[in-house]
Write an enzyme that holds these catalytic residues in place. Structure first.
Site, PDB file in Angstrom:
ATOM      1  N   LYS A  52       0.818  -1.212   0.000  1.00  0.00           N
ATOM      2  CA  LYS A  52       0.000   0.000   0.000  1.00  0.00           C
ATOM      3  C   LYS A  52       0.848   1.257   0.000  1.00  0.00           C
ATOM      4  O   LYS A  52       0.334   2.357   0.217  1.00  0.00           O
ATOM      5  CB  LYS A  52      -0.934  -0.009   1.219  1.00  0.00           C
ATOM      6  CG  LYS A  52      -1.935  -1.158   1.192  1.00  0.00           C
ATOM      7  CD  LYS A  52      -2.762  -1.206   2.459  1.00  0.00           C
ATOM      8  CE  LYS A  52      -3.630  -2.458   2.476  1.00  0.00           C
ATOM      9  NZ  LYS A  52      -4.285  -2.644   3.772  1.00  0.00           N
ATOM     10  N   ASN A 162      -9.406  -4.679   3.721  1.00  0.00           N
ATOM     11  CA  ASN A 162     -10.611  -5.295   4.266  1.00  0.00           C
ATOM     12  C   ASN A 162     -11.476  -5.979   3.204  1.00  0.00           C
ATOM     13  O   ASN A 162     -12.126  -6.976   3.475  1.00  0.00           O
ATOM     14  CB  ASN A 162     -11.422  -4.226   5.011  1.00  0.00           C
ATOM     15  CG  ASN A 162     -12.205  -4.826   6.163  1.00  0.00           C
ATOM     16  OD1 ASN A 162     -12.138  -6.029   6.419  1.00  0.00           O
ATOM     17  ND2 ASN A 162     -12.959  -3.986   6.847  1.00  0.00           N
ATOM     18  N   ARG A 259     -11.589  -3.838  13.048  1.00  0.00           N
ATOM     19  CA  ARG A 259     -12.071  -3.680  11.676  1.00  0.00           C
ATOM     20  C   ARG A 259     -13.296  -4.561  11.458  1.00  0.00           C
ATOM     21  O   ARG A 259     -13.393  -5.647  12.020  1.00  0.00           O
ATOM     22  CB  ARG A 259     -10.970  -4.068  10.668  1.00  0.00           C
ATOM     23  CG  ARG A 259      -9.671  -3.299  10.832  1.00  0.00           C
ATOM     24  CD  ARG A 259      -9.858  -1.796  10.689  1.00  0.00           C
ATOM     25  NE  ARG A 259     -10.401  -1.446   9.393  1.00  0.00           N
ATOM     26  CZ  ARG A 259      -9.681  -1.353   8.276  1.00  0.00           C
ATOM     27  NH1 ARG A 259      -8.391  -1.557   8.298  1.00  0.00           N
ATOM     28  NH2 ARG A 259     -10.264  -1.034   7.156  1.00  0.00           N
TER      29      ARG A 259
END
Length: 279
Positions: A52, A162, A259
């Site tokens: 990322k 996610n 999360r």
DNA sequence: GGAAGATGACAAG
DNA sequence: TTGTCCTCTTCCC
């Protein structure tokens, strides 16, 4: 938005738009102003993504490290740069196009050595060539943490967020709450191969589509994939309370390590531990 | 107009 | 585990 495929696509777009060109660099918001002044008018050599993380290289071995975090966005526009809208931390511009960075977790000037240190911390990235998925397996197979948490841990695998976590676990019928050390190597090998395919497709399309043609709802047949808030057609992500596309059981949600987790309790059966794994 | 929430990650306790 | 940061959009009053 920011899972690994977004960053790889962004690197590609930045290269084609700005690669090899002198660029105007600014920070309308001011938080990156000193570094922007230093880079202004220099040549942008290229951009690349690892997991990322996005790295943009300028002349004189100067690198900008960008991490979008949860809410960041780096958007490219055609045409001469207009007045900044909202909180633009970094703007790259030529007379014919520009790119605005907003809401990033990280936007900093770093050295090549710092870049190497950042990339060395991450696990293998399904979107890069010559990666070793066994490096991830070594950690997964030894860990009592849940596979749902391990897949999100960038030290284990780079680039998964996610959405891909929820979807790849669904596609392989694995309960996200199952401990990593109860998985079989064969399952990880299959998941890795699937991630390589799904994420590569995500780089091309700029969205996350994971639903196989045979599982598309009848009303969706013959139509392009639907676009949800996150942009893409998926099995379980943010579909809590709705019917599973495969078995019609209600998709469940739960918070795991801060999360939101989504899964189908029927398709992703709970692992029943009988005895400690022997090997 | 204000709160909540979102595809993330880190530090503190 | 909790709090914090980043920004914008959506929802509710």
């Amino acid at each position: 938005m920011p899972e690994g495929h977004t960053l790889h696509r962004l690197a590609r777009d930045l290269n084609s738009t700005f690669g090899g060109r002198r660029v105007q660099v600014s920070s309308p918001q001011g938080r990156f102003a000193d570094a922007a002044d230093l880079l202004h008018g220099t040549r942008l050599l290229g951009a690349d993504a690892v997991g990322k993380h996005l790295f943009i290289e300028f002349d004189s071995a100067r690198l900008v490290h960008v991490h979008l975090g949860l809410i960041g966005a780096f958007i490219l526009y055609d045409g001469p740069p207009g007045l900044p809208v909202g909180q633009v931390r970094l703007r790259l511009a030529t007379p014919v196009s520009y790119a605005d960075l907003r809401g990033a977790l990280t936007c900093e000037l770093i050295t090549p050595e710092q870049r190497d240190a950042i990339t060395a911390k991450g696990g293998p990235d399904p979107l890069l060539q010559d990666q070793d998925p066994d490096r991830a397996w070594a950690r997964i197979s030894r860990s009592a943490r849940t596979i749902g948490a391990l897949l999100m841990d960038q030290h284990v695998v780079s680039g998964i967020g996610n959405v891909y976590r929820a979807e790849v676990l669904f596609r392989h019928g694995i309960d996200p709450r199952r401990p990593g050390n109860t998985l079989r190597r064969k399952q990880w090998v299959a998941m890795w191969a699937d991630l390589v395919g799904l994420m590569s497709q995500g780089v091309e399309s700029g969205r996350i589509d994971t639903v196989r043609p045979e599982h598309r709802p009848p009303e969706a047949m013959g139509r392009p994939p639907r676009v949800d808030d996150h942009g893409g057609e998926v099995y379980v992500y943010r579909r809590a309370g709705q019917d599973c596309l495969v078995c019609r059981t209600r998709v469940r949600t739960e918070v795991l390590e801060g999360r939101n987790l989504f899964w189908c309790p029927a398709c992703q059966r709970r692992f029943r531990s009988r005895a400690r794994p022997t090997s």
